[in-house]
Design a protein around this motif. Structure first.
Motif, PDB file in Angstrom:
ATOM      1  N   SER A  24       0.814  -1.261  -0.071  1.00 51.56           N
ATOM      2  CA  SER A  24      -0.062   0.035   0.159  1.00 51.56           C
ATOM      3  C   SER A  24       0.848   1.151   0.008  1.00 51.56           C
ATOM      4  N   ARG A  43       1.257   3.878  -2.893  1.00 47.04           N
ATOM      5  CA  ARG A  43       0.897   5.523  -2.489  1.00 47.04           C
ATOM      6  C   ARG A  43       2.037   6.386  -3.053  1.00 47.04           C
ATOM      7  N   ARG A  93      -6.770   5.046   5.672  1.00 49.13           N
ATOM      8  CA  ARG A  93      -6.391   3.746   4.942  1.00 49.13           C
ATOM      9  C   ARG A  93      -5.347   2.973   5.765  1.00 49.13           C
TER      10      ARG A  93
END
Length: 88
Positions: free
Chosen positions: A26, A30, A63
């Motif tokens: 993740s 990003r 998130r």
């Protein structure tokens, strides 16, 4: 009782490995989006400082906290499965 302890320890280790992999993935996604955003807009300042600031915002985002669901959801599912198997 020993079987439950073994299940908990192995489950925790497996969930930790999944959490670490998912967290790295993740963060890399990003970082890629921030780099692409800076490349498209040719934003002000240095690219690295822009990405660093964006990742600091990501570290405190929802998130990142939702990834902790890797621990919560399987634990609840196994607990419910054990409960319904034994008491229902």
């Amino acid at each position: 009782m020993f079987a439950l302890a073994r299940l908990l320890v192995i489950g925790f280790v497996v969930l930790t490995i999944i959490y670490v992999c998912l967290s790295f993935y993740s963060r890399a996604v990003r970082r890629g989006k921030l780099e692409a955003e800076w490349d498209a807009a040719r934003g002000p300042g240095n690219r690295e400082s822009f990405v660093r600031a964006g990742l600091q915002d990501y570290d405190s985002s929802l998130r990142r906290k939702l990834i902790l669901g890797v621990y919560v959801i399987p634990t609840i599912a196994v607990g419910l499965l054990i409960y319904f198997t034994n008491f229902a």
